[in-house]
Design an enzyme around this catalytic site. Structure first.
Site, PDB file in Angstrom:
ATOM      1  N   GLU A 103       0.797  -1.345  -0.067  1.00 50.81           N
ATOM      2  CA  GLU A 103      -0.084   0.021   0.099  1.00 50.81           C
ATOM      3  C   GLU A 103       0.870   1.316  -0.046  1.00 50.81           C
ATOM      4  OE1 GLU A 103      -3.669  -0.033   1.640  1.00 50.81           O
ATOM      5  OE2 GLU A 103      -3.827   2.082   1.658  1.00 50.81           O
TER       6      GLU A 103
ATOM      7  N   ASP B 154       0.601   4.185  -3.339  1.00 46.93           N
ATOM      8  CA  ASP B 154       0.290   5.478  -3.390  1.00 46.93           C
ATOM      9  C   ASP B 154       1.297   6.415  -4.093  1.00 46.93           C
ATOM     10  OD1 ASP B 154      -1.056   4.273  -1.269  1.00 46.93           O
ATOM     11  OD2 ASP B 154      -0.648   6.214   0.247  1.00 46.93           O
TER      12      ASP B 154
ATOM     13  N   SER C 105      -7.281   2.964  -2.325  1.00 44.27           N
ATOM     14  CA  SER C 105      -6.031   3.616  -2.129  1.00 44.27           C
ATOM     15  C   SER C 105      -5.325   3.714  -3.344  1.00 44.27           C
ATOM     16  CB  SER C 105      -5.220   2.902  -1.096  1.00 44.27           C
ATOM     17  OG  SER C 105      -5.378   1.388  -1.174  1.00 44.27           O
TER      18      SER C 105
ATOM     19  N   VAL D  69     -20.138   6.869 -14.651  1.00 43.16           N
ATOM     20  CA  VAL D  69     -19.902   5.293 -14.390  1.00 43.16           C
ATOM     21  C   VAL D  69     -21.648   5.013 -13.982  1.00 43.16           C
ATOM     22  CG1 VAL D  69     -19.292   3.479 -12.925  1.00 43.16           C
ATOM     23  CG2 VAL D  69     -17.821   5.385 -13.647  1.00 43.16           C
TER      24      VAL D  69
ATOM     25  N   ASP E 181     -23.853   9.415  -8.330  1.00 44.28           N
ATOM     26  CA  ASP E 181     -24.343   8.366  -7.481  1.00 44.28           C
ATOM     27  C   ASP E 181     -23.267   8.112  -6.332  1.00 44.28           C
ATOM     28  OD1 ASP E 181     -22.551   6.166  -8.299  1.00 44.28           O
ATOM     29  OD2 ASP E 181     -23.305   6.891 -10.209  1.00 44.28           O
TER      30      ASP E 181
END
Ligand SMILES: *[C@@H]1O[C@H](CO)[C@@H](O)[C@H](O)[C@H]1NC(C)=O
Ligand SMILES: *[C@@H]1O[C@H](CO)[C@@H](O)[C@H](O)[C@H]1NC(C)=O
Ligand SMILES: *[C@@H]1O[C@H](CO)[C@@H](O)[C@H](O)[C@H]1NC(C)=O
Ligand SMILES: *[C@@H]1O[C@H](CO)[C@@H](O)[C@H](O)[C@H]1NC(C)=O
Ligand SMILES: *[C@@H]1O[C@H](CO)[C@@H](O)[C@H](O)[C@H]1NC(C)=O
Length: 560
Positions: free
Chosen positions: A267, A271, A472, A515, A540
């Site tokens: 992770e 990023d 992420s 989307v 949405d």
């Protein structure tokens, strides 16, 4: 997973008047089960606590943020310096005096303040802390080599200081669970699918080789609160493998804080590698577990740091969140004010919307509701959801990634900038909405925008790793594009975009790929059967307004 919650109402009944001053009566004090209880803390051990002093002019701050972020206001883009923010929100003389006197009368004198004077970080022994904050009882807990001190019971403060403090940090909230971005198992033949790489992202979002940063003094940052760190060699390796088609940087310009003792993690690498792929050739900073005591509330430490640095990157992306219902209202309100302080300075904060769809909270026997996450639910950040390719073998249009976090806050009411968009969604989709008992239609709805979040390639520990997924990933991808636009604006002498949402919602989806297909996860129960909300035309609560079409977004945001 937090399953048990302490009933505070019961405790309060037995509280003696001397410690009736709870600041965070609704804070979850239960330490999650992945932590091991080591034992009571030695009374002479030193702790660091963060005191959030009551600020002044919070309403004026909010109004100022509205004016500087609304493109139709004459004050649009007239951002404040840290000094100006300080003179606006700085606690009153009396507040500062009362709090300092209270601390000193308990022998607490080792304190650091910040530029805005609204936080104090003080070091004291556990014995002193427990006297200062009646009710608190500190224990040591450990998890995977990380050791923290936390109180197993709620704290109170003396009546004299109660009105001068928002909360005290360092007692309850724990660093986020050790998680790695989900690695979805792929059943089908893996050979031909489109794994997401910088080239794929740049193709999908229409970034040309010329769309890289060129402005002086533009910069972007990722903030990480992990027990893992990004490895500079991984970033260099990633760029040499995947960065051939565009001008890029292969090094982070500045690391603020200490990279933890853990291993280089997926992770942490994700990023950095991806903000530097869309926000290519832009100076990048990494904020990582800042503060003197690395086991303190890392997210709070980062917020405190922002109030103490006058020179900051314009865009920050953060993948951190907790269940709204596990945090005290006082804490969330104050952190929300901290987001306003960043916004009025022209700083854009982008948070990942989370990887659990609408989430699920078990309220009682066969009674569930969705579970919003904070800071994703703050009205003063831009929250980023996730998508996947409709056809996994082609760079085509995007559909909902079922993990994409989204929903409605139970704490923050719906901000004006989104009312018409959200009302339109609720109306259009009324027949297929989940039951009303699962969510709160008067709350701040999120996310605001989205990007691909599925099947990324990441280089970690020198090895390219496929199938990495999560918001992420989508958050730095959007962050990098916002940075590119900022760079173009700065070159034209225009101010940075700052808090994006008022302007983003005024675009009404223009310059974004809408989307409209797919639903995200919800409660696994009979009523909703694993389904949360579904994407729909226009805004949405799964993918926001959609994903960026960079050239159009640039054109739309490059005026005034
Ligand atoms: C804030 O910065 C000043 C120097 O600019 C420093 O003296 C102070 O200790 C910092 N505060 C914290 C909480 O780190
Ligand atoms: C951007 O991408 C879409 C879909 O990939 C494409 O149809 C469009 O022509 C591209 N260019 C612009 C300027 O929108
Ligand atoms: C990369 O950014 C620098 C400024 O930081 C600029 O001088 C240079 O021209 C940029 N490269 C490209 C290809 O735009
Ligand atoms: C802006 O440029 C100055 C001078 O080169 C540098 O010290 C500062 O760190 C830069 N600011 C950011 C946020 O990159
Ligand atoms: C719904 O949200 C509002 C804020 O928008 C809040 O005041 C209210 O308490 C929430 N309701 C529930 C049941 O959480």
């Amino acid at each position: 997973m937090k399953t048990l919650r302490l009933s505070f109402s019961v405790l309060l009944l037995f509280a003696s008047p001397a410690w009736s001053g709870y600041l965070e009566y609704d804070q979850d004090v239960l330490i999650p089960q992945d932590w091991t209880h080591v034992g009571r803390i030695d009374p002479s051990e030193e702790l660091q606590l963060t005191f959030a002093l009551k600020q002044q002019n919070v309403q004026l701050l909010e109004e100022t943020l509205r004016l500087v972020s609304d493109p139709d206001s004459a004050q649009y883009g007239k951002h404040l310096s840290l000094e100006e923010v300080a003179s606006l929100v700085c606690p009153s003389e009396i507040t500062q005096k009362v709090v300092r006197h209270w601390l000193q009368s308990h022998g607490v004198s080792d304190c650091l303040t910040v530029h805005t004077q609204d936080f104090l970080q003080c070091t004291m022994t556990a014995k002193v802390a427990e006297r200062l904050l009646p009710g608190s009882r500190f224990h040591r807990f450990s998890r995977d080599g990380l050791s923290i001190a936390r109180s197993s019971a709620p704290y109170s403060v003396h009546d004299d200081v109660h009105q001068h403090l928002d909360f005290v940090g360092g007692l309850h909230r724990v660093p986020p669970p050790r998680k790695n971005p989900s690695k979805k198992q792929q059943q089908s033949n893996t050979g031909l699918h489109v794994g997401v790489t910088p080239a794929v992202l740049r193709a999908r979002y229409n970034l040309t080789a010329a769309d890289v940063g060129s402005a002086q003094n533009n910069s972007q940052a990722v903030a990480q609160f992990l027990e893992q760190y990004y490895h500079p060699a991984d970033l260099a390796e990633f760029m040499s493998m995947f960065g051939r088609s565009f001008q890029h940087l292969s090094k982070v310009d500045r690391v603020v804080g200490t990279q933890g003792g853990g291993k280089a993690g997926l992770e942490a690498s994700l990023d950095v590698e991806y903000i530097m792929s869309t926000g290519a050739n832009i100076s990048t900073w990494v904020f990582t577990n800042p503060g003197r005591h690395e086991t303190q509330e890392p997210f709070l430490q980062w917020m405190v740091l922002l109030s103490n640095m006058s020179d900051l990157p314009w865009v920050h992306t953060i993948s951190y969140g907790d269940d709204e219902d596990s945090l005290s209202t006082a804490y969330m309100m104050r952190i929300n004010t901290e987001f306003m302080k960043a916004g009025v300075r022209g700083i854009s904060l982008l948070f990942a919307s989370g990887d659990s769809g609408a989430g699920c909270r078990h309220m009682g026997k066969e009674q569930n509701s969705f579970r919003p996450s904070f800071p994703a639910s703050s009205p003063y950040v831009t929250t980023v959801g996730g998508t996947s390719f409709k056809n996994p073998f082609k760079v085509t249009y995007e559909v909902t990634d079922y993990i994409s976090g989204g929903g409605f806050s139970n704490v923050f009411s719906m901000p004006n900038y989104q009312v018409s968009a959200v009302q339109a969604y609720l109306k259009t989709i009324a027949a297929s909405l989940p039951p009303k008992s699962y969510f709160n239609t008067s709350g701040r709805a999120y996310p605001d925008i989205a990007a691909l979040s599925d099947n990324y390639w990441v280089v970690s520990n020198r090895v390219p790793v496929p199938w990495v997924s999560g918001t992420s990933a989508s958050t730095p991808v959007v962050g990098g594009m916002i940075s590119l636009i900022n760079g173009q604006r700065l070159s034209k002498g225009l101010p940075a975009l700052g808090f994006l949402n008022p302007r983003l919602y005024k675009l009404k989806g223009q310059a974004l790929f809408d989307v409209t297909e797919g639903c995200h996860l919800g409660c696994l129960d009979e009523q909703v059967q694993g389904k949360g909300f579904c994407a729909a035309p226009s805004w949405d609560p799964v993918t926001g307004w959609g994903t960026p079409n960079y050239p159009e977004l640039l054109a739309a945001l490059l005026t005034e």
